[in-house]
Write a protein that holds these residues in place. Structure first.
Motif, PDB file in Angstrom:
ATOM      1  N   GLU A  73       0.856  -1.190   0.000  1.00 44.36           N
ATOM      2  CA  GLU A  73       0.000   0.000   0.000  1.00 44.36           C
ATOM      3  C   GLU A  73       0.891   1.238   0.000  1.00 44.36           C
ATOM      4  O   GLU A  73       1.626   1.481   0.964  1.00 44.36           O
ATOM      5  CB  GLU A  73      -0.900   0.003   1.232  1.00 44.36           C
ATOM      6  N   PHE A  74       0.830   1.986  -1.086  1.00 49.02           N
ATOM      7  CA  PHE A  74       1.620   3.206  -1.231  1.00 49.02           C
ATOM      8  C   PHE A  74       0.767   4.383  -0.790  1.00 49.02           C
ATOM      9  O   PHE A  74      -0.311   4.602  -1.334  1.00 49.02           O
ATOM     10  CB  PHE A  74       2.057   3.383  -2.691  1.00 49.02           C
ATOM     11  N   ARG A  75       1.255   5.156   0.173  1.00 50.03           N
ATOM     12  CA  ARG A  75       0.476   6.284   0.691  1.00 50.03           C
ATOM     13  C   ARG A  75       1.015   7.633   0.240  1.00 50.03           C
ATOM     14  O   ARG A  75       0.262   8.515  -0.109  1.00 50.03           O
ATOM     15  CB  ARG A  75       0.438   6.227   2.209  1.00 50.03           C
ATOM     16  N   ARG A  76       2.336   7.803   0.336  1.00 52.59           N
ATOM     17  CA  ARG A  76       2.979   9.049  -0.089  1.00 52.59           C
ATOM     18  C   ARG A  76       4.325   8.707  -0.688  1.00 52.59           C
ATOM     19  O   ARG A  76       4.937   7.718  -0.304  1.00 52.59           O
ATOM     20  CB  ARG A  76       3.204   9.988   1.099  1.00 52.59           C
ATOM     21  N   SER A  77       4.810   9.544  -1.572  1.00 55.84           N
ATOM     22  CA  SER A  77       6.111   9.278  -2.187  1.00 55.84           C
ATOM     23  C   SER A  77       7.231   9.965  -1.413  1.00 55.84           C
ATOM     24  O   SER A  77       7.001  10.893  -0.639  1.00 55.84           O
ATOM     25  CB  SER A  77       6.112   9.743  -3.643  1.00 55.84           C
ATOM     26  N   VAL A  78       8.421   9.459  -1.638  1.00 55.82           N
ATOM     27  CA  VAL A  78       9.629  10.099  -1.134  1.00 55.82           C
ATOM     28  C   VAL A  78      10.555  10.289  -2.329  1.00 55.82           C
ATOM     29  O   VAL A  78      10.330   9.729  -3.401  1.00 55.82           O
ATOM     30  CB  VAL A  78      10.323   9.273  -0.024  1.00 55.82           C
ATOM     31  N   ALA A  79      11.591  11.080  -2.135  1.00 54.67           N
ATOM     32  CA  ALA A  79      12.453  11.450  -3.252  1.00 54.67           C
ATOM     33  C   ALA A  79      13.920  11.221  -2.918  1.00 54.67           C
ATOM     34  O   ALA A  79      14.286  10.948  -1.770  1.00 54.67           O
ATOM     35  CB  ALA A  79      12.208  12.914  -3.605  1.00 54.67           C
ATOM     36  N   PHE A  80      14.726  11.367  -3.944  1.00 56.92           N
ATOM     37  CA  PHE A  80      16.174  11.223  -3.813  1.00 56.92           C
ATOM     38  C   PHE A  80      16.681  12.043  -2.629  1.00 56.92           C
ATOM     39  O   PHE A  80      16.331  13.207  -2.470  1.00 56.92           O
ATOM     40  CB  PHE A  80      16.856  11.685  -5.105  1.00 56.92           C
ATOM     41  N   GLY A  81      17.492  11.402  -1.788  1.00 56.46           N
ATOM     42  CA  GLY A  81      18.097  12.071  -0.647  1.00 56.46           C
ATOM     43  C   GLY A  81      17.272  12.038   0.622  1.00 56.46           C
ATOM     44  O   GLY A  81      17.793  12.350   1.699  1.00 56.46           O
ATOM     45  N   ASP A  82      15.996  11.691   0.526  1.00 55.27           N
ATOM     46  CA  ASP A  82      15.164  11.615   1.733  1.00 55.27           C
ATOM     47  C   ASP A  82      15.656  10.504   2.654  1.00 55.27           C
ATOM     48  O   ASP A  82      16.109   9.454   2.195  1.00 55.27           O
ATOM     49  CB  ASP A  82      13.698  11.333   1.387  1.00 55.27           C
ATOM     50  N   GLU A  83      15.573  10.753   3.944  1.00 55.59           N
ATOM     51  CA  GLU A  83      15.859   9.736   4.955  1.00 55.59           C
ATOM     52  C   GLU A  83      14.536   9.125   5.384  1.00 55.59           C
ATOM     53  O   GLU A  83      13.570   9.848   5.647  1.00 55.59           O
ATOM     54  CB  GLU A  83      16.549  10.365   6.174  1.00 55.59           C
ATOM     55  N   VAL A  84      14.490   7.802   5.441  1.00 53.60           N
ATOM     56  CA  VAL A  84      13.301   7.088   5.886  1.00 53.60           C
ATOM     57  C   VAL A  84      13.701   6.058   6.935  1.00 53.60           C
ATOM     58  O   VAL A  84      14.876   5.716   7.072  1.00 53.60           O
ATOM     59  CB  VAL A  84      12.572   6.385   4.702  1.00 53.60           C
ATOM     60  N   ALA A  85      12.712   5.558   7.655  1.00 50.24           N
ATOM     61  CA  ALA A  85      12.907   4.441   8.570  1.00 50.24           C
ATOM     62  C   ALA A  85      12.057   3.291   8.057  1.00 50.24           C
ATOM     63  O   ALA A  85      10.899   3.486   7.661  1.00 50.24           O
ATOM     64  CB  ALA A  85      12.503   4.812   9.991  1.00 50.24           C
ATOM     65  N   VAL A  86      12.636   2.101   8.047  1.00 45.32           N
ATOM     66  CA  VAL A  86      11.938   0.894   7.606  1.00 45.32           C
ATOM     67  C   VAL A  86      11.763  -0.004   8.819  1.00 45.32           C
ATOM     68  O   VAL A  86      12.732  -0.309   9.515  1.00 45.32           O
ATOM     69  CB  VAL A  86      12.737   0.150   6.514  1.00 45.32           C
TER      70      VAL A  86
END
Length: 146
Positions: A73-86
Motif C-alpha cells: 500500500e503506497f500512501r505518499r512518495s519520497v524522493a532522492f536524498g530523503d531519509e526514511v525508517a523501515v
C-alpha cells in the motif's frame, strides 16, 4: 526502539526491527521520486536482516524465508536524498510459514506491506517446518500461532 528515532520519523506502534535508509538515486524514477519497486527492496533488506537477527542463515541447502505472497500500500512518495525508517514485525506463524508486516516512515507512515514467507530450501523448493529457535524468536517478537 529509540524514542528519538520514533519521533524523527513519526513511527507508531511496536516493531521488532527498525533500519534507517537514505533514498539513493538508483532507487528513483526520472522525476527523482522513489520507484515503487524501491519500497519492496527496502522490505527485502529488512527481511534479510531480521532473518539473520533471529538465528536464520542463507544457503542453497538451508531453509530460508521465501516470499509466497506480498501486498503493498503506497500512501505518499519520497524522493532522492530523503531519509526514511523501515520497520518490520512478525504477525503470525504456522508450521512452515509466517507473516510479517513492513512499514516505511517519513513524518508518519508512507508505505506498508505484508508478506507471507514460507520456510523452504531454495535449491529444491521443499517446505520445511520452522525450527524451534526461529518459532521462539518470532513469538518473542509478538507473532501469534495460527
Amino acid at each position: 526502539m529509540d524514542p528519538a528515532l520514533r519521533t524523527e520519523f513519526g513511527i507508531e506502534g511496536e516493531w521488532a526491527t527498525v533500519r534507517r535508509h537514505g533514498i539513493r538515486w538508483s532507487e528513483c524514477d526520472q522525476f527523482a521520486h522513489a520507484n515503487n519497486t524501491a519500497y519492496l527492496l527496502l522490505c527485502e533488506d529488512a527481511r534479510v536482516a531480521h532473518w539473520l537477527e533471529i538465528g536464520g542463515r542463507f544457503a542453497l541447502d538451508a531453509p530460508g524465508p521465501l516470499v509466497a505472497r506480498i501486498e503493498a500500500e503506497f500512501r505518499r512518495s519520497v524522493a532522492f536524498g530523503d531519509e526514511v525508517a523501515v520497520t518490520l514485525r512478525p504477525l503470525a506463524l504456522r508450521r512452515t510459514s509466517f507473516t510479517t508486516e513492513y512499514a516505511v516512515w517519513k513524518q508518519g507512515l508512507i508505505f506498508r506491506s505484508k508478506a507471507v514467507l514460507v520456510s523452504a530450501v531454495p535449491s529444491s523448493g521443499e517446505k520445511v517446518p520452522l525450527t524451534p529457535e526461529i518459532r521462539t524468536a518470532l513469538i518473542g517478537q509478538g507473532a501469534v500461532e495460527e
